[in-house]
Scaffold this motif. Sequence first.
Motif, short mmCIF file in Angstrom:
data_model
loop_
_atom_site.label_atom_id
_atom_site.label_comp_id
_atom_site.label_asym_id
_atom_site.label_seq_id
_atom_site.Cartn_x
_atom_site.Cartn_y
_atom_site.Cartn_z
N PHE A 65 8.66 32.15 -17.86
CA PHE A 65 9.59 33.25 -18.17
C PHE A 65 10.05 33.06 -19.60
O PHE A 65 10.69 32.07 -19.93
CB PHE A 65 10.78 33.25 -17.21
N THR A 66 9.69 34.02 -20.45
CA THR A 66 10.03 33.86 -21.84
C THR A 66 10.76 35.12 -22.32
O THR A 66 10.76 36.14 -21.64
CB THR A 66 8.75 33.56 -22.66
N GLY A 67 11.38 35.06 -23.45
CA GLY A 67 12.12 36.21 -23.96
C GLY A 67 13.28 35.75 -24.82
O GLY A 67 13.58 34.56 -24.89
N THR A 68 13.91 36.72 -25.48
CA THR A 68 14.97 36.37 -26.43
C THR A 68 16.21 35.81 -25.70
O THR A 68 16.41 36.10 -24.52
CB THR A 68 15.37 37.61 -27.24
N PRO A 69 17.01 35.04 -26.41
CA PRO A 69 18.21 34.47 -25.80
C PRO A 69 19.15 35.59 -25.33
O PRO A 69 19.25 36.63 -25.98
CB PRO A 69 18.88 33.68 -26.93
N GLY A 70 19.76 35.39 -24.20
CA GLY A 70 20.74 36.35 -23.72
C GLY A 70 20.17 37.45 -22.84
O GLY A 70 20.91 38.26 -22.28
N SER A 71 18.83 37.49 -22.69
CA SER A 71 18.25 38.55 -21.88
C SER A 71 18.44 38.30 -20.37
O SER A 71 18.15 39.18 -19.56
CB SER A 71 16.76 38.74 -22.22
N GLY A 72 18.92 37.13 -20.05
CA GLY A 72 19.25 36.84 -18.65
C GLY A 72 18.22 35.97 -17.94
O GLY A 72 18.19 35.91 -16.71
N LYS A 73 17.40 35.26 -18.73
CA LYS A 73 16.33 34.45 -18.13
C LYS A 73 16.86 33.40 -17.15
O LYS A 73 16.36 33.27 -16.04
CB LYS A 73 15.51 33.75 -19.22
N SER A 74 17.87 32.65 -17.58
CA SER A 74 18.38 31.57 -16.71
C SER A 74 18.95 32.12 -15.41
O SER A 74 18.69 31.59 -14.33
CB SER A 74 19.46 30.75 -17.43
N THR A 75 19.71 33.19 -15.54
CA THR A 75 20.32 33.80 -14.35
C THR A 75 19.22 34.29 -13.42
O THR A 75 19.23 34.04 -12.21
CB THR A 75 21.21 35.00 -14.76
N LEU A 76 18.26 34.95 -14.01
CA LEU A 76 17.14 35.53 -13.26
C LEU A 76 16.32 34.46 -12.56
O LEU A 76 16.01 34.56 -11.36
CB LEU A 76 16.28 36.30 -14.26
N VAL A 77 15.96 33.43 -13.29
CA VAL A 77 15.10 32.39 -12.74
C VAL A 77 15.83 31.63 -11.63
O VAL A 77 15.25 31.34 -10.58
CB VAL A 77 14.60 31.45 -13.87
N GLY A 78 17.10 31.35 -11.83
CA GLY A 78 17.89 30.68 -10.79
C GLY A 78 17.93 31.52 -9.52
O GLY A 78 17.73 31.03 -8.41
N GLU A 79 18.14 32.80 -9.72
CA GLU A 79 18.21 33.73 -8.59
C GLU A 79 16.85 33.85 -7.87
O GLU A 79 16.79 33.84 -6.65
CB GLU A 79 18.64 35.10 -9.14
#
Length: 321
Positions: free
Chosen positions: A62-76
Amino acid sequence: MSDAAGDIASLVAGAIALEKWPLAQLVRRFEDPRPEAVAEKAAAIAALEARGARPRAMVAGFTGTPGSGKSTLVGELAARLIARDPAATVAVLAIDPSSHRSGGSILGDRTRVHFPIGERRLYFRSQPSDRELGGMGRATYPVVRLLERLFDIVFVETVGIGQSEIEIERLADRVYLVLQPLGGDQIQFMKAGIMEVPHAFILNKCDVGAAARRSYHALRASIDFARPGEPAPPPVFRTSAISGEGLDDVLDDLVEHRTVHDEAARSQRDRYFLEKWVRDEYGRFGLTLLERQGGAANLLERAGGFEAAQAAYRAPCDPFA
Ligand SMILES: Nc1nc2c(ncn2[C@@H]2O[C@H](COP(=O)(O)OP(=O)(O)O)[C@@H](O)[C@H]2O)c(=O)[nH]1
Ligand SMILES: [Mg+2]
């Protein structure tokens, strides 16, 4: 058996049972950047192999610019996956240039899907990136090599701004680019070349309303522009990591495209990351010496594995060592 070898063997046994402490100890060893530490990694891989723990995970990037919600998304996504499939085991490796939080607290704070604290089927680790702007750390590949022998799915979160897209493409079986809507019909600016890498796009934060709808159409148009004439255009998932919208569609996509690097793909991947390691550690002179030693493929073959090849590599002598 020497003490060190016995130590590694018992950590490996615990890690295979997905016990948190031995697993964390083993990960810490795989993160040790010192060239002297590679012998221990090689011993751990050999002990894993001896117990039948071969690479089996699908690696999803999962890649993308900071703040796009990657961590939240991946955790979920990870939490939902283990809730949905009682047999699934998932590791999350977040390479985060800004995070100083421990993995546990990221999940604990952000994930709305709850699971028991000691849930063995879910493991979370965050790593700093080497470069300021993101990309992988030098411990990323070694740790993926460990985790892919212990879990069914390994999620890797990277900040994507250029070079790291190429690395995640090398590392992962499937790559998702996570974007967020901006005002009007804008989406986040993406450097040329990045749009071509992902297997699928995720437009996150779709709970923001009309802007998300306009961004979706703008994104579709720019994908068509960047990838003309592709027989099957890549899917674009609209999600909200907060409301949960669209997350099951991403999980379905993962399951549908579940593939694992085969032997040949793994050799290529080893070769790419061995050359990268030599270049990062020893520079161009190191690469020249690698060629003199027969090249990466040859060294991997002779040594019988990535860690063993690192151990066998004859580095240029370092006057400061
Ligand atoms: N409204 C909204 N906010 C989100 C969503 N996903 C993440 N966020 C928020 O966006 C911010 C950045 O999220 P984070 O997961 O750290 O992004 P990362 O830098 O890409 O890993 C945090 O404040 C999150 O709570 C979403 O789907 N909708
Ligand atoms: Mg993050």
